[in-house]
Design a protein around this motif. Structure first.
Motif, mmCIF file in Angstrom:
data_model
loop_
_atom_site.group_PDB
_atom_site.id
_atom_site.type_symbol
_atom_site.label_atom_id
_atom_site.label_comp_id
_atom_site.label_asym_id
_atom_site.label_seq_id
_atom_site.Cartn_x
_atom_site.Cartn_y
_atom_site.Cartn_z
ATOM 1 N N ALA A 30 44.726 54.043 47.384
ATOM 2 C CA ALA A 30 45.704 54.682 46.388
ATOM 3 C C ALA A 30 45.044 55.061 45.056
ATOM 4 C CB ALA A 30 46.927 54.282 46.528
ATOM 5 N N LEU A 31 44.398 53.813 44.520
ATOM 6 C CA LEU A 31 43.802 54.005 43.160
ATOM 7 C C LEU A 31 42.403 54.293 43.226
ATOM 8 C CD1 LEU A 31 45.533 50.927 41.649
ATOM 9 C CD2 LEU A 31 46.091 53.282 41.358
ATOM 10 N N LYS A 32 41.902 54.813 44.236
ATOM 11 C CA LYS A 32 40.375 55.226 44.396
ATOM 12 C C LYS A 32 39.873 56.087 43.198
ATOM 13 C CE LYS A 32 36.772 56.739 47.644
ATOM 14 N NZ LYS A 32 36.572 57.020 48.902
ATOM 15 N N PRO A 33 40.631 57.321 43.053
ATOM 16 C CA PRO A 33 40.475 58.075 41.923
ATOM 17 C C PRO A 33 40.007 57.536 40.505
ATOM 18 C CG PRO A 33 42.270 59.085 43.008
ATOM 19 C CD PRO A 33 42.048 57.739 43.508
ATOM 20 N N LEU A 34 40.726 56.164 40.153
ATOM 21 C CA LEU A 34 40.451 55.626 39.082
ATOM 22 C C LEU A 34 39.252 54.810 39.032
ATOM 23 C CD1 LEU A 34 44.354 54.280 37.928
ATOM 24 C CD2 LEU A 34 42.853 56.473 37.450
ATOM 25 N N TRP A 35 38.970 54.111 40.189
ATOM 26 C CA TRP A 35 37.833 53.265 40.054
ATOM 27 C C TRP A 35 36.270 54.173 40.440
ATOM 28 C CZ3 TRP A 35 35.688 52.865 45.035
ATOM 29 C CH2 TRP A 35 36.426 52.741 46.276
ATOM 30 N N SER A 36 36.719 55.191 40.905
ATOM 31 C CA SER A 36 35.751 56.209 41.354
ATOM 32 C C SER A 36 35.339 56.791 40.014
ATOM 33 C CB SER A 36 35.993 57.246 42.430
ATOM 34 O OG SER A 36 36.171 56.619 43.599
ATOM 35 N N TYR A 37 36.319 57.055 39.129
ATOM 36 C CA TYR A 37 35.989 57.606 37.938
ATOM 37 C C TYR A 37 35.012 56.483 36.996
ATOM 38 C CZ TYR A 37 36.884 59.814 33.402
ATOM 39 O OH TYR A 37 36.796 60.644 32.071
ATOM 40 N N ALA A 38 35.559 55.633 37.131
ATOM 41 C CA ALA A 38 34.748 54.391 36.477
ATOM 42 C C ALA A 38 33.314 54.289 37.027
ATOM 43 C CB ALA A 38 35.440 52.951 36.253
ATOM 44 N N GLY A 39 33.033 54.713 37.948
ATOM 45 C CA GLY A 39 31.782 54.447 38.734
ATOM 46 C C GLY A 39 31.748 53.184 39.433
ATOM 47 N N ALA A 40 32.757 52.584 39.848
ATOM 48 C CA ALA A 40 32.673 51.302 40.565
ATOM 49 C C ALA A 40 32.681 51.591 42.062
ATOM 50 C CB ALA A 40 34.024 50.634 40.062
ATOM 51 N N ARG A 41 32.433 50.628 42.654
ATOM 52 C CA ARG A 41 32.291 50.723 44.261
ATOM 53 C C ARG A 41 33.659 50.057 44.991
ATOM 54 N NH1 ARG A 41 26.893 49.011 46.457
ATOM 55 N NH2 ARG A 41 27.077 47.035 44.978
ATOM 56 N N SER A 42 34.461 49.671 43.999
ATOM 57 C CA SER A 42 35.926 48.910 44.554
ATOM 58 C C SER A 42 36.741 48.833 43.427
ATOM 59 C CB SER A 42 35.546 47.750 45.254
ATOM 60 O OG SER A 42 35.268 46.659 44.427
ATOM 61 N N LEU A 43 38.032 48.631 43.805
ATOM 62 C CA LEU A 43 39.016 48.473 42.663
ATOM 63 C C LEU A 43 38.881 47.068 41.791
ATOM 64 C CD1 LEU A 43 41.579 49.160 41.072
ATOM 65 C CD2 LEU A 43 42.832 48.108 43.095
ATOM 66 N N ILE A 44 38.464 46.236 42.483
ATOM 67 C CA ILE A 44 38.395 44.587 42.014
ATOM 68 C C ILE A 44 37.226 44.756 40.913
ATOM 69 C CG2 ILE A 44 36.531 43.659 43.648
ATOM 70 C CD1 ILE A 44 38.245 41.104 43.431
ATOM 71 N N ASP A 45 36.049 45.800 41.004
ATOM 72 C CA ASP A 45 35.037 45.677 40.126
ATOM 73 C C ASP A 45 35.332 46.369 38.962
ATOM 74 O OD1 ASP A 45 33.258 44.821 42.056
ATOM 75 O OD2 ASP A 45 32.663 46.928 42.842
ATOM 76 N N VAL A 46 36.453 47.103 38.946
ATOM 77 C CA VAL A 46 36.904 47.681 37.680
ATOM 78 C C VAL A 46 38.249 47.258 37.219
ATOM 79 C CG1 VAL A 46 38.134 49.863 38.687
ATOM 80 C CG2 VAL A 46 36.775 50.017 36.609
ATOM 81 N N ALA A 47 39.176 46.367 37.761
ATOM 82 C CA ALA A 47 40.358 46.081 37.618
ATOM 83 C C ALA A 47 40.451 45.538 35.985
ATOM 84 C CB ALA A 47 40.980 44.884 38.666
ATOM 85 N N PRO A 48 39.464 44.799 35.624
ATOM 86 C CA PRO A 48 39.658 44.308 34.381
ATOM 87 C C PRO A 48 39.570 45.407 33.220
ATOM 88 C CG PRO A 48 37.888 42.875 35.597
ATOM 89 C CD PRO A 48 38.393 44.108 36.279
ATOM 90 N N SER A 49 40.514 45.174 32.254
ATOM 91 C CA SER A 49 40.402 46.181 31.006
ATOM 92 C C SER A 49 39.157 45.976 30.329
ATOM 93 C CB SER A 49 41.730 45.865 30.350
ATOM 94 O OG SER A 49 41.802 46.790 29.351
ATOM 95 N N ALA A 50 38.903 47.066 29.512
ATOM 96 C CA ALA A 50 37.886 46.841 28.334
ATOM 97 C C ALA A 50 38.399 45.734 27.553
ATOM 98 C CB ALA A 50 37.697 48.030 27.722
#
Length: 208
Positions: A30-50
């Motif tokens: 469901a959240l693929k558009p967000l982690w794809s936007y961040a250039g990640a290969r999975s949600l777990i890779d981008v789940a931490p905030s900046a």
């Protein structure tokens, strides 16, 4: 060729209660558009905030709650990513929920000496998700009633505002009836939030 840094820090904030049968794989899809936007290969890779003091993107399986308090750098095109993510969340949400999206102008500094008429390009968008259009509209209605009552209580007693609340209810009833009759029940409504748009007062970040 030089690349300009992203013009915005984008903060996504909201809690979405999910169906009991939803697992992490469905959330990731469901959240693929967000982690794809961040250039990640999975949600777990981008789940931490900046920002370390923000929880990021978390799923509490006991409460079946998706928690979003997540900052990423990006551009105006993030709006498409969050719209697509909301569509994905509609398919797994148990109830309606609001999601706040705040755009903070990276280059604007309130304390920097310069043009006194300069304005930040900050913006704020309120998105809504839910399993049905009715669930989405219920959340919109509740938020609007809360905002209107809060504003009018400065001038009137709460007991005097029954007609105002009834008028808001009628507006949403009319809108829902129009949606049903036209069968335009796909994309969740999205409207500007109460914090103003470009050039308004800077909306404070969520602190945890």
């Amino acid at each position: 060729m030089s690349h300009q840094p992203p013009p915005f820090e984008i903060h996504v904030h909201g809690d979405v209660r999910l169906r009991d049968d939803v697992d992490y794989a469905q959330i990731q899809e469901a959240l693929k558009p967000l982690w794809s936007y961040a250039g990640a290969r999975s949600l777990i890779d981008v789940a931490p905030s900046a920002y370390e003091d923000e929880p990021g993107i978390r799923f509490d399986p006991k409460q079946h709650l998706l928690q979003l308090c997540w900052t990423i750098e990006g551009d105006e095109d993030f709006r498409l990513a969050i719209d697509e993510a909301c569509m994905g969340l509609n398919d797994i949400a148990a109830t309606g929920a609001p999601i706040e999206v705040s755009f903070y102008d990276v280059e604007f500094d309130e304390e920097e000496e310069g043009d006194p008429d300069a304005e930040a390009r900050d913006d704020f968008v309120m998105c809504f998700v839910g399993p049905t259009p009715a669930a989405i509209m219920q959340v919109q209605r509740d938020m609007l009633v809360q905002d209107v009552v809060h504003l009018m209580e400065r001038h009137f007693d709460a007991s005097e505002l029954g007609d105002v609340v009834a008028a808001v209810d009628q507006l949403f009833t009319t809108r829902f009836d129009a949606l049903v009759s036209s069968m335009q029940l796909g994309k969740p409504p999205r409207g500007s939030g109460p914090a103003g748009g470009h050039g308004g007062p800077r909306k404070p970040r969520h602190l945890h």
